[in-house]
Scaffold this motif. Structure first.
Motif, PDB file in Angstrom:
ATOM      1  N   GLY A 384       9.050  16.495  -2.111  1.00 19.89           N
ATOM      2  CA  GLY A 384       9.719  17.161  -0.997  1.00 19.89           C
ATOM      3  C   GLY A 384       8.802  17.316   0.199  1.00 19.89           C
ATOM      4  N   THR A 385       7.530  17.626  -0.063  1.00 22.16           N
ATOM      5  CA  THR A 385       6.545  17.749   1.008  1.00 22.16           C
ATOM      6  C   THR A 385       6.340  16.415   1.706  1.00 22.16           C
ATOM      7  OG1 THR A 385       5.403  19.508  -0.211  1.00 22.16           O
ATOM      8  CG2 THR A 385       4.166  18.416   1.550  1.00 22.16           C
ATOM      9  N   LEU A 386       6.210  15.336   0.909  1.00 22.53           N
ATOM     10  CA  LEU A 386       6.030  13.998   1.474  1.00 22.53           C
ATOM     11  C   LEU A 386       7.216  13.615   2.349  1.00 22.53           C
ATOM     12  CD1 LEU A 386       4.364  11.372   1.577  1.00 22.53           C
ATOM     13  CD2 LEU A 386       5.548  10.636  -0.506  1.00 22.53           C
ATOM     14  N   ILE A 387       8.429  13.947   1.894  1.00 25.22           N
ATOM     15  CA  ILE A 387       9.638  13.641   2.667  1.00 25.22           C
ATOM     16  C   ILE A 387       9.667  14.432   3.969  1.00 25.22           C
ATOM     17  CG2 ILE A 387      12.163  13.850   2.666  1.00 25.22           C
ATOM     18  CD1 ILE A 387      12.028  13.264  -0.382  1.00 25.22           C
ATOM     19  N   ASP A 388       9.335  15.722   3.902  1.00 24.68           N
ATOM     20  CA  ASP A 388       9.317  16.548   5.114  1.00 24.68           C
ATOM     21  C   ASP A 388       8.281  16.038   6.117  1.00 24.68           C
ATOM     22  OD1 ASP A 388      11.378  18.293   4.488  1.00 24.68           O
ATOM     23  OD2 ASP A 388      10.070  19.735   3.485  1.00 24.68           O
ATOM     24  N   LEU A 389       7.129  15.599   5.610  1.00 25.49           N
ATOM     25  CA  LEU A 389       6.068  15.101   6.487  1.00 25.49           C
ATOM     26  C   LEU A 389       6.423  13.761   7.121  1.00 25.49           C
ATOM     27  CD1 LEU A 389       2.888  16.007   4.386  1.00 25.49           C
ATOM     28  CD2 LEU A 389       3.709  17.133   6.470  1.00 25.49           C
ATOM     29  N   ASN A 390       7.426  13.080   6.554  1.00 19.91           N
ATOM     30  CA  ASN A 390       7.877  11.797   7.095  1.00 19.91           C
ATOM     31  C   ASN A 390       9.267  11.909   7.718  1.00 19.91           C
ATOM     32  OD1 ASN A 390       5.929   9.335   6.287  1.00 19.91           O
ATOM     33  ND2 ASN A 390       5.826  10.896   4.687  1.00 19.91           N
ATOM     34  N   ASN A 391       9.503  13.043   8.370  1.00 18.67           N
ATOM     35  CA  ASN A 391      10.744  13.246   9.132  1.00 18.67           C
ATOM     36  C   ASN A 391      12.000  13.067   8.284  1.00 18.67           C
ATOM     37  OD1 ASN A 391       9.334  13.710  11.612  1.00 18.67           O
ATOM     38  ND2 ASN A 391       8.994  11.489  11.746  1.00 18.67           N
ATOM     39  N   ASP A 392      11.984  13.669   7.091  1.00 20.19           N
ATOM     40  CA  ASP A 392      13.143  13.653   6.198  1.00 20.19           C
ATOM     41  C   ASP A 392      13.511  12.241   5.729  1.00 20.19           C
ATOM     42  OD1 ASP A 392      15.006  15.273   4.799  1.00 20.19           O
ATOM     43  OD2 ASP A 392      16.596  14.612   6.128  1.00 20.19           O
ATOM     44  N   HIS A 393      12.518  11.369   5.626  1.00 18.42           N
ATOM     45  CA  HIS A 393      12.751  10.001   5.136  1.00 18.42           C
ATOM     46  C   HIS A 393      12.665  10.022   3.613  1.00 18.42           C
ATOM     47  CE1 HIS A 393      13.003   5.696   5.159  1.00 18.42           C
ATOM     48  NE2 HIS A 393      11.795   5.534   4.651  1.00 18.42           N
ATOM     49  N   ILE A 394      13.836   9.990   2.956  1.00 23.06           N
ATOM     50  CA  ILE A 394      13.904  10.187   1.509  1.00 23.06           C
ATOM     51  C   ILE A 394      13.228   9.054   0.736  1.00 23.06           C
ATOM     52  CG2 ILE A 394      15.448  10.597  -0.447  1.00 23.06           C
ATOM     53  CD1 ILE A 394      15.581  12.801   1.585  1.00 23.06           C
ATOM     54  N   GLN A 395      13.418   7.820   1.182  1.00 24.15           N
ATOM     55  CA  GLN A 395      12.949   6.674   0.398  1.00 24.15           C
ATOM     56  C   GLN A 395      11.453   6.691   0.145  1.00 24.15           C
ATOM     57  OE1 GLN A 395      15.719   3.967   2.832  1.00 24.15           O
ATOM     58  NE2 GLN A 395      15.154   2.656   1.118  1.00 24.15           N
ATOM     59  N   ILE A 396      10.672   7.100   1.148  1.00 23.12           N
ATOM     60  CA  ILE A 396       9.219   7.089   0.979  1.00 23.12           C
ATOM     61  C   ILE A 396       8.783   8.003  -0.155  1.00 23.12           C
ATOM     62  CG2 ILE A 396       8.720   8.948   2.629  1.00 23.12           C
ATOM     63  CD1 ILE A 396       6.728   5.677   2.198  1.00 23.12           C
ATOM     64  N   GLY A 397       9.589   9.025  -0.436  1.00 25.69           N
ATOM     65  CA  GLY A 397       9.252   9.960  -1.507  1.00 25.69           C
ATOM     66  C   GLY A 397       9.235   9.310  -2.880  1.00 25.69           C
ATOM     67  N   TYR A 398       9.940   8.191  -3.052  1.00 24.30           N
ATOM     68  CA  TYR A 398      10.033   7.557  -4.371  1.00 24.30           C
ATOM     69  C   TYR A 398       8.772   6.793  -4.760  1.00 24.30           C
ATOM     70  CZ  TYR A 398      14.761   9.077  -5.213  1.00 24.30           C
ATOM     71  OH  TYR A 398      15.855   9.868  -5.481  1.00 24.30           O
ATOM     72  N   THR A 399       7.740   6.818  -3.905  1.00 24.70           N
ATOM     73  CA  THR A 399       6.443   6.283  -4.325  1.00 24.70           C
ATOM     74  C   THR A 399       5.840   7.160  -5.422  1.00 24.70           C
ATOM     75  OG1 THR A 399       5.373   7.518  -2.527  1.00 24.70           O
ATOM     76  CG2 THR A 399       5.929   5.216  -2.101  1.00 24.70           C
ATOM     77  N   ILE A 400       6.202   8.430  -5.452  1.00 30.60           N
ATOM     78  CA  ILE A 400       5.662   9.338  -6.471  1.00 30.60           C
ATOM     79  C   ILE A 400       6.163   8.983  -7.869  1.00 30.60           C
ATOM     80  CG2 ILE A 400       5.672  11.743  -7.274  1.00 30.60           C
ATOM     81  CD1 ILE A 400       5.288  12.580  -4.379  1.00 30.60           C
ATOM     82  N   PRO A 401       7.494   8.839  -8.110  1.00 36.28           N
ATOM     83  CA  PRO A 401       7.910   8.413  -9.452  1.00 36.28           C
ATOM     84  C   PRO A 401       7.415   7.017  -9.810  1.00 36.28           C
ATOM     85  CG  PRO A 401       9.809   8.585  -7.977  1.00 36.28           C
ATOM     86  CD  PRO A 401       8.655   9.236  -7.290  1.00 36.28           C
ATOM     87  N   MET A 402       7.246   6.131  -8.831  1.00 30.76           N
ATOM     88  CA  MET A 402       6.721   4.794  -9.137  1.00 30.76           C
ATOM     89  C   MET A 402       5.322   4.896  -9.748  1.00 30.76           C
ATOM     90  SD  MET A 402       6.194   1.474  -6.636  1.00 30.76           S
ATOM     91  CE  MET A 402       4.857   2.241  -5.697  1.00 30.76           C
ATOM     92  N   PHE A 403       4.475   5.739  -9.166  1.00 28.76           N
ATOM     93  CA  PHE A 403       3.134   5.965  -9.714  1.00 28.76           C
ATOM     94  C   PHE A 403       3.221   6.546 -11.126  1.00 28.76           C
ATOM     95  CE2 PHE A 403      -0.288   9.071 -10.448  1.00 28.76           C
ATOM     96  CZ  PHE A 403      -1.394   8.227 -10.426  1.00 28.76           C
ATOM     97  N   CYS A 404       4.151   7.463 -11.350  1.00 30.28           N
ATOM     98  CA  CYS A 404       4.321   8.081 -12.667  1.00 30.28           C
ATOM     99  C   CYS A 404       4.623   7.043 -13.740  1.00 30.28           C
ATOM    100  CB  CYS A 404       5.453   9.110 -12.625  1.00 30.28           C
ATOM    101  SG  CYS A 404       5.155  10.530 -11.569  1.00 30.28           S
ATOM    102  N   PHE A 405       5.487   6.083 -13.428  1.00 31.53           N
ATOM    103  CA  PHE A 405       5.857   5.074 -14.415  1.00 31.53           C
ATOM    104  C   PHE A 405       4.675   4.168 -14.777  1.00 31.53           C
ATOM    105  CE2 PHE A 405      10.257   5.786 -12.593  1.00 31.53           C
ATOM    106  CZ  PHE A 405      10.714   6.462 -13.709  1.00 31.53           C
TER     107      PHE A 405
END
Length: 423
Positions: A384-405
């Motif tokens: 959520g922090t990453l998305i807020d820092l990128n002007n509510d750009h939701i897609q960029i936030g999915y780099t976090i689950p990608m790293f998790c996998f």
């Protein structure tokens, strides 16, 4: 011996069916959170970081309650632990009524924290109980079968949420500012009030199941330790290397799953242009794929080793995350649906691999694996922090689950290997 086996299976059948119902119930709780996040964001006027506190409240409870839950399980056994978990879960559900009446996000968070405490007690007891309730060689398959009903909840909960919780009404900040104060307050109260009936019904069902548990006999399974491996304390149990890696893998898995579902509706609205209710229907389809994935995965485990299947699914999920990040339009949602399918077997498989061979340390190991669910409190907040820092750009936030996998991929390849360090 042959004559005893059918009798033994019959003795385990009813307890196993009741334990399966718990997987469904806590699946309902978690998947309703995916509806609550965008809903309370709207009703309580929150940003992305604030809205993820729904996840933080629930999964922080897992971290704080894991040790007490393990102590409860060790002292009073599986049955009493499960009954207690159901009652605490129900109390949290009923607290949604005053939270909605007060339109208090803080009260919602308290209710969710209490629900999380109940879920912690339930999962600490039900996961290992499902694993040991039968032939040890089929523990992973049995746990995946039980968890398949968690997948059923992943399909049903978004549908219930879309019908009974989400209104489909949405106003811009400009439109809200133009409303009279009375109309604006009435709108927010109406949005909050829609959660009351679903959670009242959920609480009532939980108390009914707890009552049924009181009258059913549950065999208390005794486990055997690996030869030469003494029973450990809460911290020394981490001498089992594969358990330590399972705790890490479970932390990142739960974080990934919660990240994917928490922002699914927002992703469908922003990336594919769907309205709120249509996005919720797609979340239900995601849940259907998650459920199908559980049953397919359970079947595949009859032919493929669990760690290999886990590694393959983790790799595919990471690739699908990349497609969701770089893709456009409906393809983004298709990628997230695919993640639901391949992510489905990860929790029970990691859990079963983690407690493999722990013997008398199984209950303590279970507490560590439940404690690791705190990943669901931390990583979505970071997303959520990453998305807020990128002007509510939701897609960029999915780099976090990608790293998790990618972390889970390593566990499937190497980290699962059973090795116990001497103290």
């Amino acid at each position: 011996m042959t004559r005893q086996e059918p009798a033994t299976r019959k003795k385990y059948l009813v307890p196993f069916m009741l334990v399966v119902s718990l997987f469904f119930l806590w699946g309902m709780a978690h998947n309703l959170d995916s509806i609550l996040i965008p809903h309370l964001k709207k009703a309580c006027q929150l940003n992305n970081r604030q809205s993820t506190l729904v996840d933080t409240a629930v999964f922080l409870a897992y971290f704080l309650m894991a040790l007490p839950a393990g102590m409860i399980l060790k002292k009073w056994g599986y049955k009493i632990s499960m009954i207690l978990g159901l009652v605490v879960f129900a109390i949290g559900a009923f607290l949604f009524v005053p939270a909605a009446n007060l339109l208090s996000y803080e009260t919602f968070l308290i209710a969710l924290f209490i629900i999380g405490c109940g879920l912690t007690i339930l999962e600490t007891s039900a996961n290992p109980y499902a694993a040991v309730l039968g032939d040890p060689a089929k523990a992973t398959s049995r746990l995946n079968l039980a968890a398949s009903f968690n997948g059923l909840a992943a399909m049903i909960a978004p549908f219930i949420g879309s019908v009974f919780i989400l209104s489909g009404k949405s106003f811009t900040e400009t439109e809200l500012a133009a409303m009279p104060d009375v109309s604006r307050s009435a709108y927010f109260l109406e949005e909050a009030a829609s959660v009351k009936m679903p959670y009242i019904i959920l609480g009532a069902v939980l108390l009914l199941i707890a009552l049924i548990f009181c009258f059913i006999k549950f065999p208390e399974i005794k486990t055997k330790s690996i030869a030469g491996t003494p029973q450990g304390s809460f911290f020394s149990v981490l001498r089992h290397r594969h358990l330590s890696w399972a705790v890490v893998a479970q932390f990142f898995y739960v974080g990934a799953q919660v990240c994917v579902t928490s922002f699914f509706i927002r992703m469908a609205q922003q990336g594919a242009g769907f309205d709120e209710k249509t996005a919720a229907y797609y979340l239900a389809i995601y849940g259907l794929l998650f459920m199908v994935g559980r049953f397919v995965g359970t079947a595949l485990l009859q032919f493929v080793s669990s760690h290999r299947l886990l590694a393959l699914y983790a790799l595919i999920s990471a690739v699908l995350c990349l497609i969701a990040i770089l893709g456009d339009g409906a393809y983004v949602i298709y990628a997230l649906g695919g993640i639901g399918f391949f992510m489905s077997v990860m929790f029970p498989t990691i859990f079963a691999l983690g407690i493999n061979g722990l013997g008398d340390d199984t209950k303590l190991g279970s507490s560590w694996l439940i404690m690791s669910i705190v990943g669901g409190a931390i990583l979505p907040y970071g997303m959520g922090t990453l998305i807020d820092l990128n002007n509510d750009h939701i897609q960029i936030g999915y780099t976090i689950p990608m790293f998790c996998f990618l972390i889970i991929l390593y566990f499937g390849l190497k980290g699962h290997q059973v090795k116990t360090n001497t103290l």
